[in-house]
Design a protein around this motif. Sequence first.
Motif, PDB file in Angstrom:
ATOM      1  N   THR A   1       2.617  21.705  -2.273  1.00  0.00           N
ATOM      2  CA  THR A   1       2.640  20.597  -1.100  1.00  0.00           C
ATOM      3  C   THR A   1       3.744  19.972  -1.027  1.00  0.00           C
ATOM      4  OG1 THR A   1       0.405  20.673  -1.133  1.00  0.00           O
ATOM      5  CG2 THR A   1       1.568  18.912  -0.144  1.00  0.00           C
ATOM      6  N   ARG A   2       4.828  19.943  -0.090  1.00  0.00           N
ATOM      7  CA  ARG A   2       5.867  19.264  -0.209  1.00  0.00           C
ATOM      8  C   ARG A   2       5.576  17.915   0.647  1.00  0.00           C
ATOM      9  NH1 ARG A   2      10.867  23.440   1.032  1.00  0.00           N
ATOM     10  NH2 ARG A   2      10.359  24.782  -0.968  1.00  0.00           N
ATOM     11  N   GLN A   3       5.475  16.980  -0.252  1.00  0.00           N
ATOM     12  CA  GLN A   3       5.451  15.531   0.570  1.00  0.00           C
ATOM     13  C   GLN A   3       6.110  14.527  -0.351  1.00  0.00           C
ATOM     14  OE1 GLN A   3       0.979  14.766   0.068  1.00  0.00           O
ATOM     15  NE2 GLN A   3       1.257  14.015  -1.970  1.00  0.00           N
ATOM     16  N   ILE A   4       6.206  13.461   0.404  1.00  0.00           N
ATOM     17  CA  ILE A   4       6.905  12.337  -0.299  1.00  0.00           C
ATOM     18  C   ILE A   4       5.961  11.089   0.213  1.00  0.00           C
ATOM     19  CG2 ILE A   4       8.775  10.985  -0.614  1.00  0.00           C
ATOM     20  CD1 ILE A   4      10.751  13.078  -0.145  1.00  0.00           C
ATOM     21  N   THR A   5       5.046  10.650  -0.783  1.00  0.00           N
ATOM     22  CA  THR A   5       4.031   9.691  -0.256  1.00  0.00           C
ATOM     23  C   THR A   5       4.950   8.380  -0.150  1.00  0.00           C
ATOM     24  OG1 THR A   5       2.832  10.517  -2.068  1.00  0.00           O
ATOM     25  CG2 THR A   5       2.274   8.492  -1.284  1.00  0.00           C
ATOM     26  N   ILE A   6       5.991   8.008  -0.458  1.00  0.00           N
ATOM     27  CA  ILE A   6       6.706   6.811  -0.117  1.00  0.00           C
ATOM     28  C   ILE A   6       7.157   6.765   1.249  1.00  0.00           C
ATOM     29  CG2 ILE A   6       9.204   7.065  -0.744  1.00  0.00           C
ATOM     30  CD1 ILE A   6       8.758   4.890  -2.691  1.00  0.00           C
ATOM     31  N   LYS A   7       6.982   7.915   1.929  1.00  0.00           N
ATOM     32  CA  LYS A   7       7.412   7.871   3.371  1.00  0.00           C
ATOM     33  C   LYS A   7       6.319   7.164   4.203  1.00  0.00           C
ATOM     34  CE  LYS A   7       8.464  11.724   5.046  1.00  0.00           C
ATOM     35  NZ  LYS A   7       9.111  13.189   4.973  1.00  0.00           N
ATOM     36  N   SER A   8       5.226   7.155   3.567  1.00  0.00           N
ATOM     37  CA  SER A   8       4.086   6.478   4.607  1.00  0.00           C
ATOM     38  C   SER A   8       3.952   4.805   4.153  1.00  0.00           C
ATOM     39  CB  SER A   8       2.756   7.247   4.105  1.00  0.00           C
ATOM     40  OG  SER A   8       2.825   8.640   4.265  1.00  0.00           O
ATOM     41  N   VAL A   9       5.109   4.246   3.813  1.00  0.00           N
ATOM     42  CA  VAL A   9       4.988   2.967   3.711  1.00  0.00           C
ATOM     43  C   VAL A   9       4.613   2.314   4.948  1.00  0.00           C
ATOM     44  CG1 VAL A   9       6.148   0.794   3.010  1.00  0.00           C
ATOM     45  CG2 VAL A   9       6.402   2.957   1.682  1.00  0.00           C
ATOM     46  N   ASN A  10       3.646   1.066   4.764  1.00  0.00           N
ATOM     47  CA  ASN A  10       3.488   0.388   5.868  1.00  0.00           C
ATOM     48  C   ASN A  10       2.573  -0.926   5.331  1.00  0.00           C
ATOM     49  OD1 ASN A  10       2.642  -1.083   8.256  1.00  0.00           O
ATOM     50  ND2 ASN A  10       1.156   0.799   9.006  1.00  0.00           N
ATOM     51  N   PHE A  11       3.456  -2.193   5.022  1.00  0.00           N
ATOM     52  CA  PHE A  11       3.109  -3.040   4.294  1.00  0.00           C
ATOM     53  C   PHE A  11       1.795  -3.681   5.167  1.00  0.00           C
ATOM     54  CE2 PHE A  11       7.098  -2.544   2.084  1.00  0.00           C
ATOM     55  CZ  PHE A  11       6.432  -2.361   0.840  1.00  0.00           C
ATOM     56  N   SER A  12       1.529  -3.597   6.498  1.00  0.00           N
ATOM     57  CA  SER A  12       0.560  -4.189   7.270  1.00  0.00           C
ATOM     58  C   SER A  12      -0.739  -3.449   7.127  1.00  0.00           C
ATOM     59  CB  SER A  12       1.015  -4.326   8.564  1.00  0.00           C
ATOM     60  OG  SER A  12       1.403  -3.073   9.240  1.00  0.00           O
ATOM     61  N   ASP A  13      -0.643  -2.295   6.492  1.00  0.00           N
ATOM     62  CA  ASP A  13      -2.016  -1.132   6.466  1.00  0.00           C
ATOM     63  C   ASP A  13      -2.175  -1.172   5.087  1.00  0.00           C
ATOM     64  OD1 ASP A  13      -3.778   0.436   6.827  1.00  0.00           O
ATOM     65  OD2 ASP A  13      -2.627   2.059   7.506  1.00  0.00           O
ATOM     66  N   TRP A  14      -3.270  -1.719   4.411  1.00  0.00           N
ATOM     67  CA  TRP A  14      -3.632  -1.362   3.252  1.00  0.00           C
ATOM     68  C   TRP A  14      -4.897  -1.053   3.111  1.00  0.00           C
ATOM     69  CZ3 TRP A  14      -0.976  -2.551  -1.102  1.00  0.00           C
ATOM     70  CH2 TRP A  14       0.391  -3.051  -1.108  1.00  0.00           C
ATOM     71  N   THR A  15      -5.498  -0.188   4.121  1.00  0.00           N
ATOM     72  CA  THR A  15      -6.689   0.331   4.272  1.00  0.00           C
ATOM     73  C   THR A  15      -6.978   1.763   3.763  1.00  0.00           C
ATOM     74  OG1 THR A  15      -6.443   0.926   6.649  1.00  0.00           O
ATOM     75  CG2 THR A  15      -7.471  -1.038   6.400  1.00  0.00           C
ATOM     76  N   SER A  16      -5.893   2.635   4.050  1.00  0.00           N
ATOM     77  CA  SER A  16      -6.083   3.847   3.717  1.00  0.00           C
ATOM     78  C   SER A  16      -5.479   4.039   2.331  1.00  0.00           C
ATOM     79  CB  SER A  16      -5.499   5.009   4.831  1.00  0.00           C
ATOM     80  OG  SER A  16      -3.980   4.859   4.846  1.00  0.00           O
ATOM     81  N   ASN A  17      -5.831   5.368   1.540  1.00  0.00           N
ATOM     82  CA  ASN A  17      -5.393   5.437   0.114  1.00  0.00           C
ATOM     83  C   ASN A  17      -4.018   5.980   0.247  1.00  0.00           C
ATOM     84  OD1 ASN A  17      -7.756   5.046  -0.818  1.00  0.00           O
ATOM     85  ND2 ASN A  17      -8.462   7.243  -1.014  1.00  0.00           N
ATOM     86  N   ILE A  18      -3.400   6.707   1.251  1.00  0.00           N
ATOM     87  CA  ILE A  18      -2.034   7.019   1.273  1.00  0.00           C
ATOM     88  C   ILE A  18      -1.205   5.808   1.237  1.00  0.00           C
ATOM     89  CG2 ILE A  18      -2.063   7.664   3.729  1.00  0.00           C
ATOM     90  CD1 ILE A  18      -0.290   9.582   1.141  1.00  0.00           C
TER      91      ILE A  18
END
Length: 118
Positions: free
Chosen positions: A67-84
């Motif tokens: 799986t080619r993914q970069i988790t850090i691309k999903s940064v959203n400091f206003s959303d702390w609800t999902s695991n990603i």
Amino acid sequence: MWSYNDVAGMKAGCIIAFVFVLAAWLIFFDARYLNANGFIKSAIIVLTASVWTAFADDICEFLIFGTRQITIKSVNFSDWTSNICVNANVYAIVLVSGVIIASILFVAGGIKAFANKK
């Protein structure tokens, strides 16, 4: 239920162990063999640890599942609800703070090296 013939689990475990032990060996190599002052060694150790923390999970995902993914691309400091988002936010905080601390240590190491030359 445990499966004693779980080759896929053993493969994944070996890959994860290799990735994290490699980080430890890089840190030990830096601390022991690098010919630099303590500030510069500390900067490299902090930088290695923060980069490894931010991207080790992505490296393991790629080596195990392809799986080619970069988790850090999903940064959203206003959303702390999902695991990603939580993972991405924490990884981003660790990476940015590690880079800032390493930069300060590099500057201190450069000043100390310059002062010792005089």
